[in-house]
Design a protein around this motif. Structure first.
Motif, PDB file in Angstrom:
ATOM      1  N   ARG A  39      13.450  -2.016   6.930  1.00  0.00           N
ATOM      2  CA  ARG A  39      12.827  -2.546   5.597  1.00  0.00           C
ATOM      3  C   ARG A  39      11.538  -2.444   5.256  1.00  0.00           C
ATOM      4  NH1 ARG A  39      18.401  -6.714   5.111  1.00  0.00           N
ATOM      5  NH2 ARG A  39      19.808  -4.698   5.433  1.00  0.00           N
ATOM      6  N   PRO A  40      10.850  -2.589   3.907  1.00  0.00           N
ATOM      7  CA  PRO A  40      10.031  -3.063   3.301  1.00  0.00           C
ATOM      8  C   PRO A  40      10.000  -4.056   3.911  1.00  0.00           C
ATOM      9  CG  PRO A  40      10.964  -1.207   2.220  1.00  0.00           C
ATOM     10  CD  PRO A  40      12.151  -1.743   2.809  1.00  0.00           C
ATOM     11  N   THR A  41       8.211  -3.897   3.987  1.00  0.00           N
ATOM     12  CA  THR A  41       7.573  -6.081   4.168  1.00  0.00           C
ATOM     13  C   THR A  41       6.412  -6.190   3.505  1.00  0.00           C
ATOM     14  OG1 THR A  41       5.923  -4.972   5.981  1.00  0.00           O
ATOM     15  CG2 THR A  41       8.283  -5.478   6.558  1.00  0.00           C
ATOM     16  N   ALA A  42       6.569  -7.241   2.959  1.00  0.00           N
ATOM     17  CA  ALA A  42       5.424  -7.454   2.864  1.00  0.00           C
ATOM     18  C   ALA A  42       3.989  -7.338   2.447  1.00  0.00           C
ATOM     19  CB  ALA A  42       5.553  -9.294   1.901  1.00  0.00           C
ATOM     20  N   GLY A  43       4.267  -6.638   4.328  1.00  0.00           N
ATOM     21  CA  GLY A  43       2.640  -6.570   4.359  1.00  0.00           C
ATOM     22  C   GLY A  43       2.038  -5.145   4.167  1.00  0.00           C
ATOM     23  N   PHE A  45       3.796  -3.786   1.858  1.00  0.00           N
ATOM     24  CA  PHE A  45       3.078  -3.395   0.171  1.00  0.00           C
ATOM     25  C   PHE A  45       1.874  -4.117   0.255  1.00  0.00           C
ATOM     26  CE2 PHE A  45       7.549  -3.197  -0.645  1.00  0.00           C
ATOM     27  CZ  PHE A  45       7.640  -2.922  -1.472  1.00  0.00           C
ATOM     28  N   ALA A  46       0.858  -5.202   0.598  1.00  0.00           N
ATOM     29  CA  ALA A  46      -0.041  -5.370   0.246  1.00  0.00           C
ATOM     30  C   ALA A  46      -1.194  -4.577   0.662  1.00  0.00           C
ATOM     31  CB  ALA A  46      -0.619  -6.671   1.181  1.00  0.00           C
ATOM     32  N   ARG A  47      -0.582  -3.984   1.856  1.00  0.00           N
ATOM     33  CA  ARG A  47      -1.914  -2.664   2.482  1.00  0.00           C
ATOM     34  C   ARG A  47      -1.821  -1.845   1.650  1.00  0.00           C
ATOM     35  NH1 ARG A  47       0.527  -1.640   8.715  1.00  0.00           N
ATOM     36  NH2 ARG A  47      -1.278  -0.259   8.791  1.00  0.00           N
ATOM     37  N   VAL A  48      -0.818  -1.199   1.282  1.00  0.00           N
ATOM     38  CA  VAL A  48      -1.006  -0.022  -0.343  1.00  0.00           C
ATOM     39  C   VAL A  48      -1.738  -0.598  -0.582  1.00  0.00           C
ATOM     40  CG1 VAL A  48       0.344   1.006  -1.541  1.00  0.00           C
ATOM     41  CG2 VAL A  48       1.608   1.008   1.170  1.00  0.00           C
ATOM     42  N   GLY A 175       0.234   7.641   4.989  1.00  0.00           N
ATOM     43  CA  GLY A 175       0.093   7.379   5.674  1.00  0.00           C
ATOM     44  C   GLY A 175       1.557   6.282   6.099  1.00  0.00           C
ATOM     45  N   PHE A 176       1.624   5.822   4.590  1.00  0.00           N
ATOM     46  CA  PHE A 176       2.446   4.906   4.358  1.00  0.00           C
ATOM     47  C   PHE A 176       3.711   5.252   3.822  1.00  0.00           C
ATOM     48  CE2 PHE A 176      -1.320   2.851   3.672  1.00  0.00           C
ATOM     49  CZ  PHE A 176      -1.170   1.054   4.665  1.00  0.00           C
ATOM     50  N   LEU A 177       4.021   6.411   4.081  1.00  0.00           N
ATOM     51  CA  LEU A 177       5.382   7.366   3.652  1.00  0.00           C
ATOM     52  C   LEU A 177       6.245   6.493   4.263  1.00  0.00           C
ATOM     53  CD1 LEU A 177       4.403  10.679   2.576  1.00  0.00           C
ATOM     54  CD2 LEU A 177       4.938   9.021   0.715  1.00  0.00           C
ATOM     55  N   GLY A 182      12.332   4.115   0.340  1.00  0.00           N
ATOM     56  CA  GLY A 182      12.927   4.052  -0.062  1.00  0.00           C
ATOM     57  C   GLY A 182      12.110   3.950  -1.260  1.00  0.00           C
ATOM     58  N   TRP A 183      10.576   3.652  -0.919  1.00  0.00           N
ATOM     59  CA  TRP A 183       9.950   3.118  -2.203  1.00  0.00           C
ATOM     60  C   TRP A 183       9.406   4.623  -1.992  1.00  0.00           C
ATOM     61  CZ3 TRP A 183       9.271  -1.074  -5.180  1.00  0.00           C
ATOM     62  CH2 TRP A 183      10.194  -1.859  -5.419  1.00  0.00           C
TER      63      TRP A 183
END
Length: 326
Positions: A39-43, A45-48, A175-177, A182-183
């Motif tokens: 699952r997506p993590t807050a980290g 999202f922050a890196r993106v 690189g974050f795909l 889901g995002w």
């Protein structure tokens, strides 16, 4: 007969129970798979978002073409075009606009090698390469801010490096795909959205000049330093190829093939694209028209000041149109 019926009933009951057990086991397995899915993590999202901010710094001169045209003219680029007229003049801005507009079309060619290198090297090293090239291109452009018209080929080269490098750097976001399952649309929108936001970059440069009294050369050197610092940020934030493939395997439940950046691989990519064009010519034609319609106005945006002067017969009208286009 009675015994046989009893055995049959017993067998049927046993089969039903077995079926229920299998169904229950399958349901538990599905639930377990869903629980194990990454699952997506807050980290992540922050890196993106950190990379989004860095990509704004590394967007080159393309998003702010109109404002950069005026800034370069005011700094003295191609000043000899004005002749006896005071600089900056309309002819000077037209020559600069031609350079920026022409190289904008060439810059899109950077997407092809950038995509091949992304598959082979991974997002981190491609993004770092693009940022390093951009720093060199902006430094070269800074040295040419007062160049006469005879140095036009060097200016063309510097602008081409800057714009192609910004295209290559933008591949880092992909690189974050698989880090945000889901995002994916969120990741793509951040990649696309940094370019419009970067249109404010020349205004920030102009604001820095007004605030500190620095020349455009010094402001551009500060930009080079910021791009150089962004290379270090990219090295910490953007996933490596190994991290990308590991995360993709967790999400897809199967490994992705590794590729190498070779001339044969490049030819294979181009050949594959050509086969797609030949197999679906009308689909590709419609897509090409859509893409061209989206970028057709960009090469002409540097001429906004000239258009405004001609239409409104005033320098103020040209300045206002430049602000609207930017």
């Amino acid at each position: 007969m009675v015994k046989s019926d009893t055995g049959s009933d017993s067998g049927s009951a046993s089969n039903d129970q077995c079926g229920e057990d299998q169904t229950s086991s399958s349901g538990e397995g599905s639930a377990s798979d869903e629980d194990d899915a990454p699952r997506p993590t807050a980290g992540a999202f922050a890196r993106v978002e950190v990379l989004w901010a860095v990509s704004i710094i590394c967007s080159g001169v393309t998003p702010g073409l109109t404002v950069f045209t005026t800034l370069f003219a005011e700094s003295g680029m191609f000043h000899d075009v004005c002749g006896s007229d005071p600089a900056p003049c309309k002819g000077q801005e037209s020559e600069i606009a031609e350079v920026l507009g022409t190289m904008l079309i060439v810059a899109y060619l950077g997407a092809l090698p950038g995509g091949v290198l992304l598959d082979a090297w991974g997002a981190r090293y491609v993004c770092m390469l693009g940022a390093a090239m951009l720093a060199g291109g902006v430094a070269m452009l800074t040295m040419l801010l007062s160049a006469p018209m005879a140095w036009a080929p060097a200016v063309y080269t510097a602008v081409a490096i800057v714009d192609m490098a910004s295209q290559i750097q933008s591949f880092g976001m992909y690189g974050f795909l698989f880090h945000l399952p889901g995002w994916q649309l969120f990741v793509i929108s951040n990649s696309v959205g940094c370019s419009p936001a970067a249109a404010m970059l020349p205004f920030l440069i102009k604001g820095l000049m007004d605030w500190t009294g620095a020349s455009l050369q010094l402001a551009m050197l500060a930009w080079v330093a910021a791009i150089g610092a962004s290379v270090l940020v990219i090295a910490k934030v953007v996933p490596t190829q190994a991290e990308y493939l590991e995360q993709a395997q967790r999400v897809l439940r199967m490994p992705l093939p590794r590729s190498r950046a070779t001339l044969a691989r490049f030819k294979e990519t181009v050949s594959g694209a050509w086969r797609i064009v030949r197999s679906e010519p009308w689909t590709v034609f419609v897509l090409a028209i859509s893409v061209l319609a989206g970028v057709a106005g960009a090469p002409w945006s540097p001429y906004a000041v000239n258009w405004g002067d001609a239409v409104f017969h005033s320098t103020r009208g040209g300045d206002r149109l430049r602000g609207l286009v930017a």
